[in-house]
Scaffold this motif. Sequence first.
Motif, PDB file in Angstrom:
ATOM      1  N   GLY A  55      37.012  38.501  54.176  1.00  0.00           N
ATOM      2  CA  GLY A  55      35.603  38.764  54.478  1.00  0.00           C
ATOM      3  C   GLY A  55      34.654  37.827  53.741  1.00  0.00           C
ATOM      4  N   THR A  56      33.625  38.423  53.192  1.00  0.00           N
ATOM      5  CA  THR A  56      32.592  37.664  52.496  1.00  0.00           C
ATOM      6  C   THR A  56      33.173  36.819  51.363  1.00  0.00           C
ATOM      7  N   ALA A  57      34.128  37.390  50.625  1.00  0.00           N
ATOM      8  CA  ALA A  57      34.748  36.634  49.529  1.00  0.00           C
ATOM      9  C   ALA A  57      35.426  35.375  50.089  1.00  0.00           C
ATOM     10  N   GLY A  58      35.971  35.500  51.291  1.00  0.00           N
ATOM     11  CA  GLY A  58      36.598  34.347  51.947  1.00  0.00           C
ATOM     12  C   GLY A  58      35.581  33.258  52.265  1.00  0.00           C
ATOM     13  N   GLU A 105      40.542  45.114  44.453  1.00  0.00           N
ATOM     14  CA  GLU A 105      41.504  46.104  44.955  1.00  0.00           C
ATOM     15  C   GLU A 105      41.880  45.878  46.415  1.00  0.00           C
ATOM     16  N   THR A 106      41.317  44.907  47.063  1.00  0.00           N
ATOM     17  CA  THR A 106      41.589  44.705  48.489  1.00  0.00           C
ATOM     18  C   THR A 106      43.091  44.488  48.720  1.00  0.00           C
ATOM     19  N   ALA A 107      43.654  45.325  49.606  1.00  0.00           N
ATOM     20  CA  ALA A 107      45.116  45.378  49.752  1.00  0.00           C
ATOM     21  C   ALA A 107      45.719  44.012  50.108  1.00  0.00           C
ATOM     22  N   GLY A 151      26.313  48.964  47.987  1.00  0.00           N
ATOM     23  CA  GLY A 151      26.190  48.731  49.430  1.00  0.00           C
ATOM     24  C   GLY A 151      27.498  48.157  49.964  1.00  0.00           C
ATOM     25  N   VAL A 152      27.907  48.641  51.127  1.00  0.00           N
ATOM     26  CA  VAL A 152      29.158  48.126  51.709  1.00  0.00           C
ATOM     27  C   VAL A 152      29.028  46.630  52.018  1.00  0.00           C
ATOM     28  N   ALA A 153      27.851  46.226  52.447  1.00  0.00           N
ATOM     29  CA  ALA A 153      27.648  44.803  52.729  1.00  0.00           C
ATOM     30  C   ALA A 153      27.490  44.052  51.408  1.00  0.00           C
ATOM     31  N   CYS A 160      27.082  35.604  43.259  1.00  0.00           N
ATOM     32  CA  CYS A 160      27.714  35.418  41.944  1.00  0.00           C
ATOM     33  C   CYS A 160      29.080  34.747  42.091  1.00  0.00           C
ATOM     34  N   GLN A 161      29.785  35.045  43.171  1.00  0.00           N
ATOM     35  CA  GLN A 161      31.052  34.337  43.419  1.00  0.00           C
ATOM     36  C   GLN A 161      30.779  32.845  43.573  1.00  0.00           C
ATOM     37  N   LEU A 162      29.721  32.521  44.328  1.00  0.00           N
ATOM     38  CA  LEU A 162      29.388  31.095  44.494  1.00  0.00           C
ATOM     39  C   LEU A 162      29.091  30.457  43.135  1.00  0.00           C
ATOM     40  N   ALA A 237      26.539  35.849  60.212  1.00  0.00           N
ATOM     41  CA  ALA A 237      26.967  36.586  61.403  1.00  0.00           C
ATOM     42  C   ALA A 237      27.705  37.862  61.001  1.00  0.00           C
ATOM     43  N   LEU A 238      28.539  37.766  59.976  1.00  0.00           N
ATOM     44  CA  LEU A 238      29.269  38.955  59.504  1.00  0.00           C
ATOM     45  C   LEU A 238      28.288  40.021  59.012  1.00  0.00           C
ATOM     46  N   LYS A 239      27.325  39.581  58.209  1.00  0.00           N
ATOM     47  CA  LYS A 239      26.350  40.518  57.641  1.00  0.00           C
ATOM     48  C   LYS A 239      25.583  41.219  58.753  1.00  0.00           C
ATOM     49  N   SER A 359      35.814  49.095  49.800  1.00  0.00           N
ATOM     50  CA  SER A 359      36.942  48.210  49.551  1.00  0.00           C
ATOM     51  C   SER A 359      38.127  48.654  50.389  1.00  0.00           C
ATOM     52  N   VAL A 360      38.742  47.678  51.011  1.00  0.00           N
ATOM     53  CA  VAL A 360      39.766  47.952  52.023  1.00  0.00           C
ATOM     54  C   VAL A 360      41.117  47.970  51.309  1.00  0.00           C
ATOM     55  N   THR A 361      41.465  49.145  50.808  1.00  0.00           N
ATOM     56  CA  THR A 361      42.664  49.253  49.985  1.00  0.00           C
ATOM     57  C   THR A 361      43.902  49.632  50.794  1.00  0.00           C
TER      58      THR A 361
HETATM   59  O1  M6R Z   1      36.306  43.577  47.429  1.00  0.00           O
HETATM   60  P1  M6R Z   1      36.567  42.305  48.169  1.00  0.00           P
HETATM   61  O2  M6R Z   1      35.660  41.206  47.779  1.00  0.00           O
HETATM   62  O3  M6R Z   1      38.017  41.886  48.087  1.00  0.00           O
HETATM   63  O4  M6R Z   1      36.266  42.659  49.678  1.00  0.00           O
HETATM   64  C1  M6R Z   1      36.491  41.732  50.698  1.00  0.00           C
HETATM   65  C2  M6R Z   1      35.836  42.164  51.990  1.00  0.00           C
HETATM   66  O5  M6R Z   1      36.346  43.407  52.408  1.00  0.00           O
HETATM   67  C3  M6R Z   1      34.319  42.266  51.875  1.00  0.00           C
HETATM   68  O6  M6R Z   1      33.745  41.082  51.435  1.00  0.00           O
HETATM   69  C4  M6R Z   1      33.702  42.645  53.228  1.00  0.00           C
HETATM   70  O7  M6R Z   1      33.849  41.593  54.138  1.00  0.00           O
HETATM   71  C5  M6R Z   1      32.234  43.020  53.042  1.00  0.00           C
HETATM   72  N1  M6R Z   1      31.972  44.320  53.617  1.00  0.00           N
HETATM   73  C6  M6R Z   1      31.290  42.047  53.653  1.00  0.00           C
HETATM   74  O8  M6R Z   1      29.959  42.384  53.457  1.00  0.00           O
END
Ligand code: M6R
Length: 363
Positions: A55-58, A105-107, A151-153, A160-162, A237-239, A359-361
């Motif tokens: 996702g965003t981290a990517g 924690e993302t699986a 916020g989920v987004a 900060c990652q950047l 676009a994702l946001k 977080s998608v665990t």
């Molecule tokens: O916790 P993580 O950074 O590993 O999460 C990765 C993605 O699930 C996360 O960035 C997701 O795409 C966001 N909901 C985007 O806003």
Amino acid sequence: EKGNYRHFMEKEIHEQPEVIARTLTHYVDPFRLVVRPFESIDFKQYDRILIVACGTAGYAGQVAGYWIEQIAGMPVRNEVASEFRYRDPAVSKRDLALFISQSGETADTLAAMRFCKDRGLTTAVVVNAAHSTMAREADIALPTLAGPEIGVASTKAFTCQLAALAMIAINAGRARGHIDANREKELVTGLLEAPRDVSKALEMEDEAKRIAGELTQSRSVLYLGRGVYYPLAQEGALKLKEISYLHAEAYAAGELKHGPIALIEENLPVVVVAPHDHLWDKTMSTMQEVAARGARVILVTDSAGLAACDVKREDVILLPDCAPIASPIVAAVAIQLLAYHAAVYKGTDVDQPRNLAKSVTVE
Ligand code: M6R
């Protein structure tokens, strides 16, 4: 606590100047204007950096890919964690495996990290949650100091990652002799100004809000960008999708001719993320093509971009002038505000959009 803000996302967008500064301060020696060396990583030891995230981290990882190639002259491979982990990927011990995760924690990202560890690679993680599984399991944890993101987004975690990833690129560039001391100082100075630039970018919130209202009248929005702004377009676009439920797609501007230009019709909103850089003319000619087909161009640019633009555009979000290295961080604010206000117009549950978890665990 949300304080005076309506949503956590809004609060987190506005916290960015402070948390980016905090993250940068962790890495920079402010007196010498150099990045403190990472004792634990000898960049000369590696042939390549493998960046894995979701996702965003990517998308932050993709920006870093451009930076690391340019600043450190080091090959980078960007991977989507869910693809990487099931592909039986060819990796080497001379790869530095770099993961990026807000939650830690993302699986899929965690599984990819374990895969790399099992194969004997050095693993590093850019992580926001300091006590998370990834922070514990990686050989090297490189923190982002965004504070809890509710916020989920993802917003402040992304910028900060950047900031942290720019530090990695500069460190690698210095260690490998790809940049000299002057260039390092220039890059660090530019980044240290990012918090102030982001504050200025937040001043165009009313403009973003007005444009966001118009976006909600459409069924679909296209985002275009080139170079480092291509991942920014994807992030935009994702946001927009995740919180406003509007359909949005992003393309590298140069790919438009290879298919998506067929989508352009009268009044389709096209957000062009294009602060002025060496690719400006190229992006302009793409903009010209979409405008000529009746698209409503929304240009996200800086003053140099605006001065050089002779294409008909519907709207402009004017970013403050800043150093090139800070520019993706500053542009992020514009796309966050567009998405946030589009969602508020639509009355969606901004902080807890449907079907999504923070977080998608699980897979
Ligand atoms: O916790 P993580 O950074 O590993 O999460 C990765 C993605 O699930 C996360 O960035 C997701 O795409 C966001 N909901 C985007 O806003």
